[in-house]
Design an enzyme around this catalytic site. Structure first.
Site, PDB file in Angstrom:
ATOM      1  N   PRO A  41       2.234-103.466  88.891  1.00  0.00           N
ATOM      2  CA  PRO A  41       2.124-103.585  90.168  1.00  0.00           C
ATOM      3  C   PRO A  41       2.929-104.899  90.695  1.00  0.00           C
ATOM      4  O   PRO A  41       2.669-106.086  90.139  1.00  0.00           O
ATOM      5  CB  PRO A  41       0.360-104.003  90.367  1.00  0.00           C
ATOM      6  CG  PRO A  41      -0.191-103.539  89.008  1.00  0.00           C
ATOM      7  CD  PRO A  41       1.009-103.610  88.031  1.00  0.00           C
ATOM      8  N   GLU A  42       3.400-104.476  91.954  1.00  0.00           N
ATOM      9  CA  GLU A  42       4.141-105.850  92.723  1.00  0.00           C
ATOM     10  C   GLU A  42       3.482-106.341  93.798  1.00  0.00           C
ATOM     11  O   GLU A  42       2.379-105.503  93.995  1.00  0.00           O
ATOM     12  CB  GLU A  42       5.648-105.326  92.853  1.00  0.00           C
ATOM     13  CG  GLU A  42       6.500-105.080  91.648  1.00  0.00           C
ATOM     14  CD  GLU A  42       6.942-106.354  90.917  1.00  0.00           C
ATOM     15  OE1 GLU A  42       6.867-107.374  91.458  1.00  0.00           O
ATOM     16  OE2 GLU A  42       7.545-106.092  89.866  1.00  0.00           O
TER      17      GLU A  42
END
Ligand SMILES: [Zn+2]
Length: 271
Positions: free
Chosen positions: A2-3
Site C-alpha cells: 500500500p502506497e
C-alpha cells in the site's frame, strides 16, 4: 505494498463508518506485528469515542480524546468494515468492534503492519516527528524543494523518495513524476534548477492526486468481507514498461536498478 494513495483511500473508505462511534471492544488474535501490539490497548480506548481518522504519510491516525492509535498497513495489510457474522479468516489479526454491524478488521498476511498507542502529542511521536511535508500540502512547494536540494548530491530519484524530504513518493510515483517532469532519475539533486523543482513538485502532486482520485472509485469495497480494498490498477507511462516505447518519442524505455529499486526512464526525453 500500500502506497500513500491506497492509505488515503483506506482512510476515506473507513472514516464515515467509524467516526463519532464509541469503541466497544478490541480483539487481538495475533499481536505479533512489526512491533508487538500492546495487549493493554483495549484498556486505553474501550468505551471511548473515535473522534477522527487522519493520515500522516502512510500512518492512519485514529484519534481519541486521550490519545491516538497509529496504524500502518505494512507490506500487505488492509482494513475493512465487516459485521459480526463475517467469517474470521486467516491473518485477520485485529478487530476494533464499534457495534455488531461495524467492526474494523485488520488483515495482514506478512505482519509488517503495526498498531501502536500514543497517549501524548502525536506530532512528537518518533515515527512521525522527523517526516517531511505531505506532498499535497502547500508546504511542499518549489522554494522548499529547491532549498533542500542544494544540500544533496544524491540521484534525484533516490532523494525524492526519502521521507525526510517529502513523504509518500513511492517508487512508482517517483518514476512517473520524473518522466512527466523530463528529469533524468540519476541527475544529482543539487543540480536541479529552480524551474525543474517547480515542475517536479507539480508532477508529484498530480500523479498522487490522480491515484487518490482513481482510488475513490473503489470505496464501496471497504465494506464487506471479500476482496482487496483500495489497491487499484493505474495508468502508468514508465513504471513496468521497461523496453517498451516511450509515449512521447517512441524510443525504447530504459530499465535499471537504483538503490535496489526498479527505475524506468527515457534516455532521450529525460535530461
Ligand atoms: Zn522519450
Amino acid at each position: 505494498m500500500p502506497e500513500l494513495p491506497e492509505v488515503e483511500t483506506t482512510r476515506r473508505g473507513i472514516a464515515p463508518h467509524i467516526c463519532g462511534k464509541h469503541l466497544r471492544d478490541v480483539i487481538i488474535r495475533d499481536a505479533r506485528l512489526r512491533w508487538p501490539v500492546d495487549l493493554e490497548l483495549a484498556s486505553f480506548i474501550k468505551g471511548k469515542k473515535l473522534i477522527a481518522v487522519e493520515r500522516r504519510a502512510k500512518y492512519l491516525l485514529l484519534r481519541f480524546h486521550n490519545g491516538t492509535v497509529l496504524w500502518h498497513l505494512g507490506m500487505s495489510g488492509n482494513l475493512r468494515i465487516v459485521d459480526s457474522r463475517s467469517e474470521i479468516k486467516k491473518h485477520d489479526h485485529i478487530d476494533f468492534v464499534f457495534n455488531k454491524n461495524c467492526i474494523l478488521r485488520f488483515h495482514d498476511p506478512r505482519r509488517f503492519g503495526c498498531v501502536l498507542w500514543d497517549a501524548g502529542d502525536i506530532a512528537e511521536n518518533p515515527l512521525i516527528k522527523h517526516l517531511g511535508p505531505e506532498p499535497l500540502a502547500d508546504a511542499f512547494n518549489a522554494d522548499y524543494l529547491f532549498t533542500r536540494s542544494r544540500r544533496s548530491s544524491k540521484p534525484v530519484k533516490t532523494w525524492i523518495m526519502d521521507g525526510k524530504i517529502v513523504v509518500g513518493v513511492g517508487n512508482i510515483y517517483a518514476n512517473e513524476a520524473l518522466f512527466s517532469s523530463a528529469i533524468h532519475p540519476l541527475r544529482k539533486a543539487n543540480k536541479l534548477s529552480k524551474k525543474q523543482c517547480d515542475i517536479l513538485v507539480d508532477e508529484i502532486k498530480k500523479v498522487l492526486s490522480h491515484a487518490i482520485k482513481q482510488g475513490g472509485t473503489t470505496l464501496r469495497d471497504f465494506v464487506g468481507g471479500d476482496g482487496k480494498p483500495g489497491y487499484f490498477a493505474q495508468s502508468l507511462k514508465v513504471y513496468g514498461r521497461g523496453g517498451q516505447a516511450c509515449v512521447t518519442c517512441h524510443k525504447p524505455l530504459k530499465e535499471s536498478h537504483l538503490g535496489q529499486r526498479t527505475t524506468v526512464y527515457c534516455t532521450s526525453c529525460q535530461k
